[in-house]
Motif scaffolding. Structure first.
Motif, PDB file in Angstrom:
ATOM      1  N   LEU A  33      -7.012  -2.543   0.774  1.00 23.25           N
ATOM      2  CA  LEU A  33      -5.547  -2.826   0.241  1.00 23.25           C
ATOM      3  C   LEU A  33      -5.085  -4.082   0.211  1.00 23.25           C
ATOM      4  O   LEU A  33      -4.099  -4.410  -0.335  1.00 23.25           O
ATOM      5  CB  LEU A  33      -4.583  -1.785   0.963  1.00 23.25           C
ATOM      6  CG  LEU A  33      -4.360  -0.476   0.351  1.00 23.25           C
ATOM      7  CD1 LEU A  33      -3.447   0.547   1.069  1.00 23.25           C
ATOM      8  CD2 LEU A  33      -3.872  -0.395  -1.136  1.00 23.25           C
ATOM      9  N   THR A  54       2.579  -2.373   3.354  1.00 18.19           N
ATOM     10  CA  THR A  54       2.881  -2.522   2.029  1.00 18.19           C
ATOM     11  C   THR A  54       4.511  -2.847   1.931  1.00 18.19           C
ATOM     12  O   THR A  54       4.953  -3.372   0.816  1.00 18.19           O
ATOM     13  CB  THR A  54       2.486  -1.456   1.132  1.00 18.19           C
ATOM     14  OG1 THR A  54       3.076  -0.170   1.847  1.00 18.19           O
ATOM     15  CG2 THR A  54       1.091  -1.279   1.072  1.00 18.19           C
ATOM     16  N   TRP A  91       2.967  -8.814   1.159  1.00 19.52           N
ATOM     17  CA  TRP A  91       1.717  -8.173   0.621  1.00 19.52           C
ATOM     18  C   TRP A  91       2.035  -7.881  -0.757  1.00 19.52           C
ATOM     19  O   TRP A  91       3.341  -7.644  -1.351  1.00 19.52           O
ATOM     20  CB  TRP A  91       1.656  -6.851   1.222  1.00 19.52           C
ATOM     21  CG  TRP A  91       0.372  -6.012   0.469  1.00 19.52           C
ATOM     22  CD1 TRP A  91      -0.971  -6.193   0.755  1.00 19.52           C
ATOM     23  CD2 TRP A  91       0.739  -5.160  -0.410  1.00 19.52           C
ATOM     24  NE1 TRP A  91      -1.593  -5.271  -0.086  1.00 19.52           N
ATOM     25  CE2 TRP A  91      -0.587  -4.725  -0.739  1.00 19.52           C
ATOM     26  CE3 TRP A  91       1.479  -4.529  -0.958  1.00 19.52           C
ATOM     27  CZ2 TRP A  91      -0.992  -3.740  -1.808  1.00 19.52           C
ATOM     28  CZ3 TRP A  91       1.570  -3.580  -2.162  1.00 19.52           C
ATOM     29  CH2 TRP A  91       0.179  -3.193  -2.274  1.00 19.52           C
ATOM     30  N   THR A  92       1.207  -8.099  -1.858  1.00 18.43           N
ATOM     31  CA  THR A  92       1.091  -7.862  -3.154  1.00 18.43           C
ATOM     32  C   THR A  92       0.012  -7.091  -3.437  1.00 18.43           C
ATOM     33  O   THR A  92      -1.012  -7.434  -2.862  1.00 18.43           O
ATOM     34  CB  THR A  92       1.871  -9.269  -3.925  1.00 18.43           C
ATOM     35  OG1 THR A  92       0.139 -10.090  -3.837  1.00 18.43           O
ATOM     36  CG2 THR A  92       2.769 -10.238  -3.553  1.00 18.43           C
ATOM     37  N   ARG A  93       0.023  -6.553  -4.853  1.00 15.61           N
ATOM     38  CA  ARG A  93      -1.048  -5.947  -5.172  1.00 15.61           C
ATOM     39  C   ARG A  93      -2.277  -6.883  -5.467  1.00 15.61           C
ATOM     40  O   ARG A  93      -3.469  -6.464  -5.407  1.00 15.61           O
ATOM     41  CB  ARG A  93      -0.933  -5.247  -6.482  1.00 15.61           C
ATOM     42  CG  ARG A  93       0.063  -3.855  -6.516  1.00 15.61           C
ATOM     43  CD  ARG A  93       0.213  -3.285  -7.825  1.00 15.61           C
ATOM     44  NE  ARG A  93       0.897  -2.022  -7.614  1.00 15.61           N
ATOM     45  CZ  ARG A  93       1.291  -1.345  -8.571  1.00 15.61           C
ATOM     46  NH1 ARG A  93       0.935  -1.571  -9.611  1.00 15.61           N
ATOM     47  NH2 ARG A  93       2.211  -0.212  -8.233  1.00 15.61           N
ATOM     48  N   ASP A  94      -2.148  -8.379  -5.697  1.00  8.80           N
ATOM     49  CA  ASP A  94      -3.092  -9.170  -5.841  1.00  8.80           C
ATOM     50  C   ASP A  94      -4.016  -9.278  -4.546  1.00  8.80           C
ATOM     51  O   ASP A  94      -5.310  -9.818  -4.533  1.00  8.80           O
ATOM     52  CB  ASP A  94      -2.328 -10.521  -6.236  1.00  8.80           C
ATOM     53  CG  ASP A  94      -1.732 -10.364  -7.365  1.00  8.80           C
ATOM     54  OD1 ASP A  94      -1.957  -9.834  -8.164  1.00  8.80           O
ATOM     55  OD2 ASP A  94      -0.782 -11.399  -7.514  1.00  8.80           O
ATOM     56  N   MET A  96      -5.341  -6.620  -3.149  1.00  9.61           N
ATOM     57  CA  MET A  96      -6.051  -5.586  -3.198  1.00  9.61           C
ATOM     58  C   MET A  96      -7.618  -5.980  -3.650  1.00  9.61           C
ATOM     59  O   MET A  96      -7.622  -6.874  -4.603  1.00  9.61           O
ATOM     60  CB  MET A  96      -5.968  -4.536  -3.913  1.00  9.61           C
ATOM     61  CG  MET A  96      -4.292  -3.975  -3.443  1.00  9.61           C
ATOM     62  SD  MET A  96      -3.496  -2.763  -4.626  1.00  9.61           S
ATOM     63  CE  MET A  96      -4.836  -1.274  -4.858  1.00  9.61           C
ATOM     64  N   LYS A 101      -8.497  -1.528  -6.452  1.00  7.57           N
ATOM     65  CA  LYS A 101      -7.876  -1.409  -7.821  1.00  7.57           C
ATOM     66  C   LYS A 101      -8.293  -0.206  -8.813  1.00  7.57           C
ATOM     67  O   LYS A 101      -7.608   0.437  -9.245  1.00  7.57           O
ATOM     68  CB  LYS A 101      -7.847  -2.868  -8.647  1.00  7.57           C
ATOM     69  CG  LYS A 101      -6.978  -3.732  -7.720  1.00  7.57           C
ATOM     70  CD  LYS A 101      -6.986  -4.910  -8.357  1.00  7.57           C
ATOM     71  CE  LYS A 101      -6.333  -6.013  -7.787  1.00  7.57           C
ATOM     72  NZ  LYS A 101      -6.592  -7.423  -8.377  1.00  7.57           N
ATOM     73  N   LEU A 106      -5.685   0.666 -11.224  1.00  3.62           N
ATOM     74  CA  LEU A 106      -4.963  -0.407 -11.631  1.00  3.62           C
ATOM     75  C   LEU A 106      -5.661  -1.371 -12.400  1.00  3.62           C
ATOM     76  O   LEU A 106      -5.207  -2.693 -12.424  1.00  3.62           O
ATOM     77  CB  LEU A 106      -4.304  -0.914 -10.470  1.00  3.62           C
ATOM     78  CG  LEU A 106      -3.662  -0.005  -9.544  1.00  3.62           C
ATOM     79  CD1 LEU A 106      -3.138  -0.726  -8.126  1.00  3.62           C
ATOM     80  CD2 LEU A 106      -2.234   0.325 -10.197  1.00  3.62           C
TER      81      LEU A 106
END
Length: 107
Positions: A33, A54, A91-94, A96, A101, A106
């Motif tokens: 993550l 998160t 934290w950002t999805r970037d 991960m 993903k 994603l």
């Protein structure tokens, strides 16, 4: 454990161990993550981990940090572990991994 090779082996075991810990809200391990910002394997088997969550309002923050510390201290080559919870950078999805993903669709 002053040998760089030994430290790298311990680092790999730390990553493997952290990958067994899942975020309770997202069914992916906390390493993939991108919640782990830094793993510092110091001489004599001391391991420091800087990590985030998160969201700052995560209701299980203390439990996740405690689980990371407990599992790291169970690694035979680790003489002591400390976990620092940080919020900067957020934290950002970037952060991960590609595997995470894919697992969460994603892509």
């Amino acid at each position: 454990m002053d040998d760089e090779k030994e430290r790298e082996l311990v680092r790999e075991k730390v990553i493997e161990t952290i990958r067994t810990i899942k975020d309770p809200e997202i069914p992916v391990n906390i390493y993939d993550l991108g919640l782990v910002y830094e793993i510092d394997v110091q001489p004599f088997g001391v391991v420091g981990v800087r990590m985030t969550l998160t969201a700052p309002a995560c209701p299980v923050a203390d439990a996740i940090v405690a689980e990371v510390q407990e599992k790291l201290n169970a690694i035979p080559e680790v003489s002591g572990a400390y976990v620092e919870l940080v919020w900067d950078p957020p934290w950002t999805r970037d952060r991960m991994s590609e595997d995470a993903k894919l697992e969460l669709n994603l892509q």
